[in-house]
Design a protein around this motif. Structure first.
Motif, short mmCIF file in Angstrom:
data_model
loop_
_atom_site.label_atom_id
_atom_site.label_comp_id
_atom_site.label_asym_id
_atom_site.label_seq_id
_atom_site.Cartn_x
_atom_site.Cartn_y
_atom_site.Cartn_z
N LEU A 77 -13.91 12.61 -27.80
CA LEU A 77 -13.70 11.25 -28.29
C LEU A 77 -12.31 11.09 -28.89
O LEU A 77 -11.82 11.97 -29.60
CB LEU A 77 -14.75 10.90 -29.35
N THR A 78 -11.66 9.97 -28.58
CA THR A 78 -10.37 9.59 -29.14
C THR A 78 -10.42 8.09 -29.47
O THR A 78 -11.44 7.43 -29.28
CB THR A 78 -9.22 9.88 -28.16
N GLU A 79 -9.31 7.57 -29.96
CA GLU A 79 -9.26 6.16 -30.31
C GLU A 79 -9.24 5.25 -29.07
O GLU A 79 -9.49 4.05 -29.18
CB GLU A 79 -8.01 5.88 -31.15
N ARG A 80 -8.98 5.81 -27.92
CA ARG A 80 -8.86 5.00 -26.70
C ARG A 80 -10.10 5.09 -25.83
O ARG A 80 -10.11 4.56 -24.72
CB ARG A 80 -7.64 5.44 -25.90
N ILE A 81 -11.13 5.80 -26.30
CA ILE A 81 -12.34 6.02 -25.50
C ILE A 81 -13.48 5.28 -26.14
O ILE A 81 -13.63 5.27 -27.37
CB ILE A 81 -12.64 7.53 -25.37
#
Length: 221
Positions: A159-163
């Motif tokens: 998980l990242t901020e763009r997912i």
């Protein structure tokens, strides 16, 4: 007790006679030795020298006389010594030789001293210390293999901020994963899941009443 004229005259008379301040205080009564000295000083009476002189050295007692030592007696003449005939000396007998040497007695065992520390544990002595145990070799950490059910899917570590972080399935299931699509700008989910997470609130008159609870329980308003 106050100083009257009569008592002052008695003080002057006894002071001139050479009585001490303690003797004057006893004769007058009701006053102390220091009060007598202070009154005499205020009256301006002539001070008397102290009986103890500052530079006087006390005389030492003479040592006791020694008794004369008794005269030594004259030595008496020695009696003539008579020489006896020489006695023949016999040779000493040789000591018997033992057949076997005597066995040595075994040494007594030394007592062992054990020190008891706080809590009742026994402390080790110098001879009880053991060699240090070598440390175990470091373990090789092998990464866990991902489950084949989520192969190619977005896991928690991906998980990242763009997912999109919309959960897919139940956390207890082996194929639990996340959406993984690109997020809608300003939201943690993608466009599809934002439509599910954020719904417009209908006007109050057009709202449907919530369904009744099972088993006819009370409604929570």
């Amino acid at each position: 007790m106050s100083w009257t004229d009569e008592r002052i005259d008695q003080l002057k008379a006894m002071w001139e006679r050479g009585l001490t301040a303690s003797q004057i205080a006893d004769e007058l009564g009701g006053v102390s030795r220091n009060a007598v000295i202070g009154k005499a000083h205020r009256l301006g009476l002539q001070s008397r020298p102290s009986p103890v002189k500052a530079n006087e050295v006390p005389k030492k007692a003479a040592p006791p006389a020694r008794k004369p030592a008794p005269e030594a007696e004259a030595p008496k003449p020695a009696a003539p010594v008579q020489h006896a005939a020489p006695t023949p000396v016999r040779p000493a007998a040789p000591a018997p030789v033992s057949a076997a040497p005597a066995a040595e007695a075994p040494a007594a065992p030394q007592p062992r001293i054990i020190s008891v520390g706080p809590g009742g544990f026994l402390r080790q002595g110098p001879g009880d210390q053991q060699a240090p145990i070598p440390p175990a070799p470091p373990r090789r950490l092998v990464p866990a293999k991902p489950s084949p059910d989520i192969a190619g899917k977005t896991s928690l570590l991906d998980l990242t901020e763009r997912i999109c972080k919309w959960p897919m399935g139940h956390p207890g299931e082996p194929d639990f994963h996340f959406c993984g699509e690109a997020v809608n700008p300003g939201f943690p989910y993608c466009v599809e899941h934002c439509g599910r997470a954020y719904q417009a609130q209908l006007p109050r008159g057009t709202r449907r009443p919530p369904p009744p609870l099972p088993f006819g329980g009370p409604r929570v308003r």
